[in-house]
Enzyme design. Structure first.
Site, mmCIF file in Angstrom:
data_model
loop_
_atom_site.group_PDB
_atom_site.id
_atom_site.type_symbol
_atom_site.label_atom_id
_atom_site.label_comp_id
_atom_site.label_asym_id
_atom_site.label_seq_id
_atom_site.Cartn_x
_atom_site.Cartn_y
_atom_site.Cartn_z
ATOM 1 N N TYR A 50 0.816 -1.219 0.000
ATOM 2 C CA TYR A 50 0.000 0.000 0.000
ATOM 3 C C TYR A 50 0.852 1.273 0.000
ATOM 4 O O TYR A 50 1.880 1.315 0.673
ATOM 5 C CB TYR A 50 -0.884 -0.011 1.249
ATOM 6 C CG TYR A 50 -1.757 1.196 1.372
ATOM 7 C CD1 TYR A 50 -2.929 1.278 0.635
ATOM 8 C CD2 TYR A 50 -1.412 2.261 2.193
ATOM 9 C CE1 TYR A 50 -3.732 2.392 0.725
ATOM 10 C CE2 TYR A 50 -2.213 3.378 2.285
ATOM 11 C CZ TYR A 50 -3.377 3.446 1.544
ATOM 12 O OH TYR A 50 -4.166 4.549 1.632
ATOM 13 N N TRP A 54 1.225 5.786 -1.373
ATOM 14 C CA TRP A 54 1.042 6.940 -2.259
ATOM 15 C C TRP A 54 2.286 7.217 -3.090
ATOM 16 O O TRP A 54 2.799 8.346 -3.103
ATOM 17 C CB TRP A 54 0.677 8.160 -1.420
ATOM 18 C CG TRP A 54 -0.793 8.326 -1.259
ATOM 19 C CD1 TRP A 54 -1.624 7.547 -0.497
ATOM 20 C CD2 TRP A 54 -1.622 9.318 -1.875
ATOM 21 N NE1 TRP A 54 -2.913 8.002 -0.590
ATOM 22 C CE2 TRP A 54 -2.940 9.086 -1.424
ATOM 23 C CE3 TRP A 54 -1.379 10.376 -2.747
ATOM 24 C CZ2 TRP A 54 -4.013 9.882 -1.831
ATOM 25 C CZ3 TRP A 54 -2.449 11.162 -3.144
ATOM 26 C CH2 TRP A 54 -3.749 10.910 -2.689
#
Ligand SMILES: Nc1nc2c(c(=O)[nH]1)N[C@H]1C(S)=C(S)[C@@H](COP(=O)(O)OP(=O)(O)OC[C@H]3O[C@@H](n4cnc5c(=O)[nH]c(N)nc54)[C@H](O)[C@@H]3O)O[C@H]1N2
Ligand SMILES: Nc1nc2c(c(=O)[nH]1)N[C@H]1C(S)=C(S)[C@@H](COP(=O)(O)OP(=O)(O)OC[C@H]3O[C@@H](n4cnc5c(=O)[nH]c(N)nc54)[C@H](O)[C@@H]3O)O[C@H]1N2
Ligand SMILES: [Mo]
Length: 784
Positions: A124, A126
């Site tokens: 996971y 960004w």
């Protein structure tokens, strides 16, 4: 959908001479290069608000904390099986060939011995924007073409709310297009900014930030609207808008909402017609609110005791909400909690009681946080992007925030969304483009969990806490060292932005794409991974999708070659006056536009959820006491902790940059503490403080303020984990990562979302000489 497109055409935006156009999550950028070095960067789009994140491209490229070469942990290289050495071993510089060899043979071994269901590729995070160089997608593409991997469900942003909303509204809601900002500015009379700080959070987007989002805040201010911010912190948004600040105890919004609901019901001010026509299950909820089911009426007085807002203010809120066109605009901090599912469910219920859902400027909005949501479809085009390939359907999964449990409890059962699943048995972790040692709650627990697998591989641009906890670290390029393409905003697509390589890869960094293409090649799957395409061929493919869509709309785009050679932002030249109203269709015709819930209506009571028989999520919105919150403090942990997102970073990204000057205190993360709480502890602004609880301890620098609820302290998410004495029972984080203190447990059995805002702590002034923050220095290494 009432998303009529404005008429307009794409035009190139002017840019200063001799700049290169690229982009990041924080916007389209013009970068100046002199003698092969970046000397300046700034936003390319018109900006009325400064976004300092755009100014530090040079810091990102030349940071001393960049990973320069492929590195392997010494014990791992030597075959020492002691995985507790992760994070405190020596590093050895190796050649790319050696690193590729180690990784491909290890992945092959693990697949052969334990199967693909032992390889974790959920990774996971960004990672930087760009349609092609999406590190996590590329990792998953590589793992898919070579056999499959364990993936995760959900995210850390909306882990709780995105699981409950389908039962309530028939879709996850949190990533849907919302009533446009334009409509709000024109129609809303009372704007309630509930647990949200859009002035900060709109600085970034999943693609690239569109500054128009923030412009609308200025328009709201200019109109002199009544705006109320309900937040334990007097946020930058609240300050900018001169809004009324209602400080609230963290995690008690449901009590407040029930108190408002009680006032409305007892004064018969709720909208009976709306509730009958558009919702089901108001009665059991109303019985609960009135105390008919549990002998506890949820009066304004009752709510006040819990949330800390005076009872007469709660009643006044109820009156103001019904008397005005009211938009309840909720952020997501209030659901990163134990029982986080309840917050938005109660909010939607409250909005239904007001009867304004589907009216221009009324109702609720759950998605004004990033991605420039509230700026709706504009140009009508989109570009393509790389995909993760075909997943192996036999692979197990777990909810993303259960990573530490998954590692520590292999094969054990867990509850999620009405079903029982089993954790996989993870032998290998491969992470590219995320920072779990910043983002995951309860870092000390994660450290233990991280010792379970045989091998941990991380691709990173920087020596993040996660890279430091790996066995093999591969240096990845930043987005400024490769070619890519993106757009501004996720729905609006006002701008198509070329992301032209600014400088060559630094040191030995390689693109994630090339790393995974090489690994795929070594597994005999290169053609499946690359489809025979070069970097530029992919970009052309992605652009072509927009090109063809634009042609159909009689609004031609330049050819890809022209667009690329021009290296300017292509901008749709009209103002976005999209007047989209969320749920307007449903309001007009609830039969034709019925919701995808079992009843086709808004479910205030959900039979489906009730039948799950969970003790931590009932059939209707419910106030549950959290394990740790302002109402359950102890002498040892008398303060509640909230962990908001900070203005000058994106999570942990840019933490090493010169933007630190704007927030660091005494070289550390800032801790917001109320004047009274500070005085009681002899703390003044600038002091180094120790924040601690049963799970861990961190240092930070005190910011003494009246802009926070007494009894609550705030430490921003994304602070890099910098442990002193890793391996000891409770290593002290010298920098101030709040997740050292937060709870690992999920929001509930239903959503299993991350719940860091359910935390209590103690704070004391740190006496003596504080250890130096060292996490922003490159670790030493040896070369064989
Ligand atoms: N206590 C607390 N914890 C939270 C939150 C909270 O509110 N409170 N918020 C949560 C939320 S909403 C989120 S979304 C998560 C965010 O958690 P993350 O998304 O993990 O945080 P980032 O710091 O953005 O991490 C992205 C990483 O990717 C790396 N990266 C960037 N570009 C590239 C690339 O091209 N290649 C490679 N290989 N790497 C790259 C960056 O250097 C950075 O280390 O945190 C969660 N954690
Ligand atoms: N500059 C910047 N922008 C960002 C990010 C970033 O890291 N930096 N992260 C991006 C990402 S991935 C996400 S998910 C979004 C996050 O967007 P949000 O989740 O909305 O952001 P937060 O800062 O966690 O919370 C917003 C506000 O809620 C308050 N709050 C927290 N808990 C409670 C509570 O229990 N009750 C009430 N009433 N208020 C509460 C906080 O004090 C904060 O002011 O932002 C995005 N935008
Ligand atoms: Mo997020």
């Amino acid at each position: 959908m009432n998303t009529a497109l404005e008429k307009g055409k794409f035009v190139y935006l002017d840019k200063p001479q001799n700049t290169i156009t690229t982009a990041a999550h924080w916007g389209a950028l013009n970068v100046t290069v002199e003698n092969g070095k970046v000397i300046k960067s700034e936003g390319s789009l018109a900006k009325n608000h400064q976004n300092e994140l755009q100014d530090v491209v040079a810091d990102q490229l030349y940071s001393p904390v960049r990973v320069k070469y492929p590195m392997v942990r010494k014990g791992y290289l030597d075959g020492n099986p002691d995985t507790t050495l992760r994070g405190r071993d020596e590093w050895v510089r190796v050649s790319w060939d050696k690193a590729f060899e180690l990784i491909s043979t290890e992945i092959e071994r693990v697949r052969r011995d334990y199967g693909s269901e032992s390889i974790f590729g959920g990774s996971y995070g960004w990672y930087s924007c760009g349609a092609l160089h999406a590190s996590r997608t590329l990792l998953q593409r590589y793992l898919n073409v070579t056999g499959g991997f364990i993936n995760t469900k959900g995210d850390y942003s909306t882990g709780a709310v995105q699981v409950i909303m389908p039962y309530v509204l028939g879709n996850i809601e949190v990533y849907a297009q919302q009533t446009s900002w334009h409509t709000i500015v024109e129609n809303t009379e009372l704007l309630v900014i509930w647990s949200s700080n859009p002035l900060n959070t709109l600085r970034i987007a999943w693609t690239s930030a569109e500054p128009e989002g923030i412009d609308y805040l200025a328009k709201l201010k200019a109109k002199g609207k009544r705006i109320i911010c309900i937040d334990p912190v007097k946020s930058e948004t609240c300050q900018f808008l001169n809004a009324e600040w209602l400080p609230i105890n963290t995690g008690t919004d449901v009590a407040l909402m029930l108190g408002i609901a009680h006032t409305l019901i007892t004064e018969n001010k709720h909208d009976h017609d709306f509730l009958t026509k558009y919702t089901v299950g108001f009665e059991p909820f109303s019985d609960y609110v009135l105390g008919k089911t549990d002998n506890h009426p949820k009066t304004a007085q009752w709510a006040s005791q819990i949330c800390g807002i005076p009872a007469d203010t709660i009643q006044a809120l109820a009156h103001a909400f019904v008397e005005n066109r009211t938009m309840l605009m909720a952020g997501w901090g209030l659901q990163r909690l134990q029982h986080g599912e309840q917050s938005h469910w109660a909010l939607v219920t409250l909005a239904a009681m007001l009867g304004q859902i589907g009216l221009p400027g009324g109702g609720f909005g759950l998605n004004y946080r990033y991605s420039t949501d509230g700026l709706n479809t504009h140009s009508g085009v989109r570009i393509g992007s790389i995909n993760a390939g075909k997943p192996n359907p036999a692979m197990p999964f777990f909810p993303v925030a259960r990573i530490a449990d998954a590692l520590l409890k292999p094969n054990q059962p867990f509850e999620y969304n009405g079903q029982t699943f089993h954790y996989p048995n993870i032998k290998l972790i491969y992470w590219a483009g995320g920072n779990p040692f910043a983002h995951h709650p309860d870092t000390n627990y994660l450290v233990k969990a991280w010792q379970q697998p045989d091998t941990v591989i991380v691709n990173e641009c920087y020596w993040t806490p996660t890279a430091r906890m790996a066995d093999i670290v591969l240096p990845a390029t930043t987005s400024y060292e490769r070619n890519d393409v993106t757009v501004s905003g996720d729905y609006v697509v006002k701008n198509i932005i070329p992301m032209k390589q600014v400088v060559p890869p630094q040191f030995e960094a390689k693109n994630d794409y090339d790393i995974f293409a090489e690994l795929a090649k070594r597994a005999g799957k290169e053609a499946e991974f690359t489809e025979g395409k070069s970097e530029m061929a992919w970009l052309q493919t992605f652009y072509q999708i927009a090109f063809e869509a634009a042609e159909k709309m009689n609004n031609p785009l330049p050819t890809f070659d022209e667009f690329w050679a021009e290296n300017k932002v292509l901008s749709f030249d009209t103002e976005n006056k999209n007047s989209f109203v969320r749920y307007q269709d449903y309001r007009h015709d609830p039969i034709k536009h019925k919701l995808a819930t079992p009843s086709g209506k808004i479910e205030i009571f959900s039979e489906t959820v009730a039948k799950m028989n969970y003790d931590d999520c009932k059939g209707h919105p419910t106030w549950f006491e959290h394990q740790e919150y302002s109402g359950k403090t102890t002498t040892a942990e008398p303060l509640a902790l909230v962990t908001p997102h900070i203005k000058y970073r994106l999570h942990s990204q840019l933490a090493y940059s010169s933007l630190r000057q704007y927030y660091e205190v005494n070289g550390r993360e800032p801790l917001l503490i109320h004047t009274q709480d500070a005085a009681a502890r002899g703390i003044t602004s600038g002091d180094i403080v120790r924040i601690f609880n049963k799970r861990g301890q961190v240092l930070a620098g005190a910011v003494v303020t009246d802009g926070i609820m007494p009894g609550t302290v705030a430490l921003y998410e994304g602070g890099w984990y910098d442990p002193q004495d890793l391996g000891s029972t409770s290593p002290l984080c010298k920098n101030g990562n709040p997740n050292v203190l937060t709870r690992n447990d999920g929001s509930s059995k239903l959503g299993q979302g991350n719940a860091p805002n359910t935390t209590t702590v103690q704070v004391e002034k740190f006496e003596g000489e504080a250890p130096k923050v060292t996490v922003f220095e490159e670790p030493s290494f040896i070369t064989l």
